[in-house]
Design a protein around this motif. Sequence first.
Motif, PDB file in Angstrom:
ATOM      1  N   PRO A 187       0.900  -1.180  -0.010  1.00 10.15           N
ATOM      2  CA  PRO A 187       0.110   0.089  -0.105  1.00 10.15           C
ATOM      3  C   PRO A 187       0.911   1.165   0.040  1.00 10.15           C
ATOM      4  O   PRO A 187       2.092   1.250   0.379  1.00 10.15           O
ATOM      5  CB  PRO A 187      -0.586  -0.172   1.383  1.00 10.15           C
ATOM      6  N   ASN A 188       0.486   2.294  -0.489  1.00 10.95           N
ATOM      7  CA  ASN A 188       0.789   3.571  -0.026  1.00 10.95           C
ATOM      8  C   ASN A 188       0.406   4.228   1.251  1.00 10.95           C
ATOM      9  O   ASN A 188      -0.496   3.424   2.069  1.00 10.95           O
ATOM     10  CB  ASN A 188       0.813   4.709  -1.219  1.00 10.95           C
ATOM     11  N   ALA A 189       0.884   5.438   1.564  1.00 17.44           N
ATOM     12  CA  ALA A 189       0.335   5.947   3.302  1.00 17.44           C
ATOM     13  C   ALA A 189      -1.106   6.097   3.233  1.00 17.44           C
ATOM     14  O   ALA A 189      -1.598   5.377   4.209  1.00 17.44           O
ATOM     15  CB  ALA A 189       0.792   6.925   3.416  1.00 17.44           C
ATOM     16  N   ASP A 190      -2.037   6.390   2.145  1.00 19.80           N
ATOM     17  CA  ASP A 190      -3.283   6.552   2.218  1.00 19.80           C
ATOM     18  C   ASP A 190      -3.951   5.258   2.172  1.00 19.80           C
ATOM     19  O   ASP A 190      -4.966   4.858   2.730  1.00 19.80           O
ATOM     20  CB  ASP A 190      -3.762   7.270   1.029  1.00 19.80           C
ATOM     21  N   GLU A 191      -3.443   4.432   1.201  1.00 23.88           N
ATOM     22  CA  GLU A 191      -4.016   3.069   1.238  1.00 23.88           C
ATOM     23  C   GLU A 191      -3.969   2.076   2.446  1.00 23.88           C
ATOM     24  O   GLU A 191      -4.854   1.429   2.921  1.00 23.88           O
ATOM     25  CB  GLU A 191      -3.349   2.074   0.042  1.00 23.88           C
ATOM     26  N   LEU A 192      -2.580   2.484   3.259  1.00 25.39           N
ATOM     27  CA  LEU A 192      -2.311   1.881   4.418  1.00 25.39           C
ATOM     28  C   LEU A 192      -3.362   2.518   5.347  1.00 25.39           C
ATOM     29  O   LEU A 192      -4.038   1.595   6.322  1.00 25.39           O
ATOM     30  CB  LEU A 192      -1.008   2.077   4.938  1.00 25.39           C
ATOM     31  N   ALA A 193      -3.666   3.668   5.581  1.00 20.28           N
ATOM     32  CA  ALA A 193      -4.551   4.360   6.273  1.00 20.28           C
ATOM     33  C   ALA A 193      -5.945   3.735   6.244  1.00 20.28           C
ATOM     34  O   ALA A 193      -6.743   3.271   7.190  1.00 20.28           O
ATOM     35  CB  ALA A 193      -4.425   5.574   6.457  1.00 20.28           C
ATOM     36  N   ARG A 194      -6.225   3.474   4.903  1.00 24.01           N
ATOM     37  CA  ARG A 194      -7.915   3.022   4.573  1.00 24.01           C
ATOM     38  C   ARG A 194      -7.695   1.416   4.987  1.00 24.01           C
ATOM     39  O   ARG A 194      -9.003   1.000   5.548  1.00 24.01           O
ATOM     40  CB  ARG A 194      -7.913   3.182   3.169  1.00 24.01           C
ATOM     41  N   ALA A 195      -6.863   0.720   4.766  1.00 25.55           N
ATOM     42  CA  ALA A 195      -6.865  -0.797   4.940  1.00 25.55           C
ATOM     43  C   ALA A 195      -7.003  -0.954   6.366  1.00 25.55           C
ATOM     44  O   ALA A 195      -7.626  -1.900   7.018  1.00 25.55           O
ATOM     45  CB  ALA A 195      -5.851  -1.399   4.541  1.00 25.55           C
ATOM     46  N   ALA A 196      -6.174  -0.123   7.313  1.00 24.69           N
ATOM     47  CA  ALA A 196      -6.226  -0.114   8.712  1.00 24.69           C
ATOM     48  C   ALA A 196      -7.549   0.150   9.219  1.00 24.69           C
ATOM     49  O   ALA A 196      -8.102  -0.193  10.347  1.00 24.69           O
ATOM     50  CB  ALA A 196      -5.167   0.629   9.576  1.00 24.69           C
ATOM     51  N   SER A 197      -8.434   1.352   8.766  1.00 23.84           N
ATOM     52  CA  SER A 197      -9.406   1.769   9.159  1.00 23.84           C
ATOM     53  C   SER A 197     -10.709   1.147   8.616  1.00 23.84           C
ATOM     54  O   SER A 197     -11.688   1.563   9.306  1.00 23.84           O
ATOM     55  CB  SER A 197      -9.579   3.446   9.099  1.00 23.84           C
ATOM     56  N   GLY A 198     -10.543   0.592   7.516  1.00 27.54           N
ATOM     57  CA  GLY A 198     -11.800  -0.055   6.947  1.00 27.54           C
ATOM     58  C   GLY A 198     -12.299   1.347   6.051  1.00 27.54           C
ATOM     59  O   GLY A 198     -13.617   1.002   5.636  1.00 27.54           O
ATOM     60  N   GLU A 199     -11.890   2.403   6.019  1.00 30.09           N
ATOM     61  CA  GLU A 199     -12.457   3.514   5.131  1.00 30.09           C
ATOM     62  C   GLU A 199     -12.569   3.184   3.546  1.00 30.09           C
ATOM     63  O   GLU A 199     -11.618   2.340   3.197  1.00 30.09           O
ATOM     64  CB  GLU A 199     -11.846   4.684   5.424  1.00 30.09           C
ATOM     65  N   ALA A 200     -13.396   3.673   2.744  1.00 24.90           N
ATOM     66  CA  ALA A 200     -13.295   3.210   1.541  1.00 24.90           C
ATOM     67  C   ALA A 200     -12.692   4.065   0.746  1.00 24.90           C
ATOM     68  O   ALA A 200     -12.211   5.381   1.168  1.00 24.90           O
ATOM     69  CB  ALA A 200     -14.814   3.274   0.889  1.00 24.90           C
ATOM     70  N   PRO A 201     -11.913   4.099  -0.319  1.00 24.62           N
ATOM     71  CA  PRO A 201     -11.268   5.007  -1.287  1.00 24.62           C
ATOM     72  C   PRO A 201     -12.115   6.102  -1.633  1.00 24.62           C
ATOM     73  O   PRO A 201     -13.331   5.909  -1.996  1.00 24.62           O
ATOM     74  CB  PRO A 201     -10.762   4.085  -2.333  1.00 24.62           C
ATOM     75  N   PRO A 202     -11.541   7.256  -1.752  1.00 21.55           N
ATOM     76  CA  PRO A 202     -12.266   8.422  -2.210  1.00 21.55           C
ATOM     77  C   PRO A 202     -12.990   8.199  -3.509  1.00 21.55           C
ATOM     78  O   PRO A 202     -12.252   7.385  -4.487  1.00 21.55           O
ATOM     79  CB  PRO A 202     -11.412   9.690  -2.235  1.00 21.55           C
ATOM     80  N   ARG A 203     -14.106   8.826  -4.053  1.00 21.44           N
ATOM     81  CA  ARG A 203     -14.565   8.793  -5.457  1.00 21.44           C
ATOM     82  C   ARG A 203     -13.559   9.431  -6.399  1.00 21.44           C
ATOM     83  O   ARG A 203     -13.494   9.000  -7.417  1.00 21.44           O
ATOM     84  CB  ARG A 203     -15.947   9.408  -5.339  1.00 21.44           C
ATOM     85  N   THR A 204     -13.285  10.545  -5.949  1.00 24.03           N
ATOM     86  CA  THR A 204     -12.257  11.488  -6.620  1.00 24.03           C
ATOM     87  C   THR A 204     -11.015  11.530  -5.948  1.00 24.03           C
ATOM     88  O   THR A 204     -11.197  12.408  -4.770  1.00 24.03           O
ATOM     89  CB  THR A 204     -12.823  12.697  -7.170  1.00 24.03           C
TER      90      THR A 204
END
Lengths: 343, 343
Positions: A187-204
């Motif tokens: 992952p990159n930093a954002d993907e890592l944070a999302r994977a850890a938090s369960g947050e969905a990727p942004p639409r844009t």
Amino acid sequence: MILTVTLNLALDVTYVVGDVDWNGMNRVGSAHRRAGGKGVNVARVLTSLGHEVLATGLAGGRTGDAVLADLALAGVTADFTPIAAESRTTLVVSEAGASGSRRNALFNEPGPVVAEDDLARFTRHFAGLLRDADAVVISGSLPPGTPPDFYAGLAAMAAERGVPAIVDADGAPLRHALSGRPAIIKPNADELARAASGEAPPRTASRPRSADADGSANTHGSANTERGADADRSAFADRAQALRSAGAESVVVSLGARGALAVTPGGSWRARMPREITGNPTGAGDALVAGLALGLVEATPWPDRLRRATALGAAAVAAPLAGDVDPDVYLALHPAIGIEPVS
Amino acid sequence: MILTVTLNLALDVTYVVGDVDWNGMNRVGSAHRRAGGKGVNVARVLTSLGHEVLATGLAGGRTGDAVLADLALAGVTADFTPIAAESRTTLVVSEAGASGSRRNALFNEPGPVVAEDDLARFTRHFAGLLRDADAVVISGSLPPGTPPDFYAGLAAMAAERGVPAIVDADGAPLRHALSGRPAIIKPNADELARAASGEAPPRTASRPRSADADGSANTHGSANTERGADADRSAFADRAQALRSAGAESVVVSLGARGALAVTPGGSWRARMPREITGNPTGAGDALVAGLALGLVEATPWPDRLRRATALGAAAVAAPLAGDVDPDVYLALHPAIGIEPVS
């Protein structure tokens, strides 16, 4: 052979336009078309390094044919599962006018809606290709219609056959992939944070504009201070360990201009860039993944593996097109990248 | 049969996107692909009116194949000369976001570079198709590599065989076409001014935003006053007469929301719109040309011919896609269009 999987194959189109009228008619100065998709970029890098590679995935319609023709032209060995729906196109409108405005607008089509039968045929095909694979790289978005645990299934199939898998994905497909026990996730930093938090990727998502190719480590304001960087590093390491606990053997976090972090069973290391590389960050993460795949099949020790992967990522930033690396930048940077253990 | 010629065939792609980030990444909500090019739009309109039509021109590569497949789907009979180079794509990025911003950016690729041999093969093919043609419509831009007098040659071939030709072009191809003695030329106000002055078309033209489909009659500030409109009309008529003297039998000037002007051997007429039609002006000029072609083959008197053509142009503005006409708008507008002789 390293097998790369690209389920959402793309024809990457670039329009170079003078000063763009965003509410009017523009004559396109030049139009470039090139095979794209993250797995395809990985296969390009490995091919250019002389490594045996096979690109697979789903390809459909005239757009799929155009992509396969371009891959053949580039000397990339490919064996895709044909599907009825049309593969997608991505477009970059790159402004290059007299006014000096240099905006780049990227338009990503969602991709073909894939039928259940297409996925079943691909899975059988993938099982056959695994026989000759030393490692498999599973990269990029899932086309519409694909269940979010599809990458988990592919990684598990590889693991059962003793083939190590690298997964480079985002959101639900990445989280699910952990249950397939991949050898590495990237992952990159954002993907890592999302994977850890369960947050969905942004639409844009905002497109990265610097050598910080793989997301937005430099959107963390605290990154500019050493104390902030330490705090970030510690947060990255904690999140990476959590993903290891959830099933990934190793986690490599790409941090763009700030290097990369590897959290592995044998220890953790940080790669530091000696200088910032400017250029086109698209594809830098794919070059880094290519380096990780080489390290896997050659069983390179992690510090060397991380140094080579990080150097390849930076060398991709210096090359104008995604999937290319600048050999001079690679040669100059590789020995200058600092690798330090992280406690 | 009415023969339509489209040398610079296009695959018209429309991306519908939310609020566009013109310097970032955008997910495309929906992507539409459709056969395009001015002659193709004329053929679509004639087909939808139940008239026998044959679309010809140059088609190349996978993009050409995609266009021909879409024409077949639309029931438009087509017989194109295959070329080695790839037919072009045009793209509209249509903004439809929550912010209410509704910009439309149009990107026109220049088109394939056509070889001399392609043009020679097309010319022979065209000569054969003329045998069954009652009229021929020659529309749009010339692809790179085509001599500027190419339309003149086609029009002259048609004239020699007694087939009346309509030419809808701009700049040098239009000026040269006069020597081929076309039955009708159909410039808009800007094209008329350029044809009269010898000026080249602009590299980037502003896209019409209103029902003033065919250029920019309403960029003449004087158009808002009757005195100004009279002066314009007189200038249009003078320029049209000059083009008649240079070889065109009749000249029809499309004036968008302000109607049209016909200058013919039997007199001159002005068509006045009863009301402004809002919608998509792209393709309105092509629908007007389709009406002129019908009038030619049916030998309709000029006032009726001009009324039908103008009504078709307006009905095309009301239909969302270029090459379509709204039958209800046509039925309502047709009797309400005023036709008056111009002295």
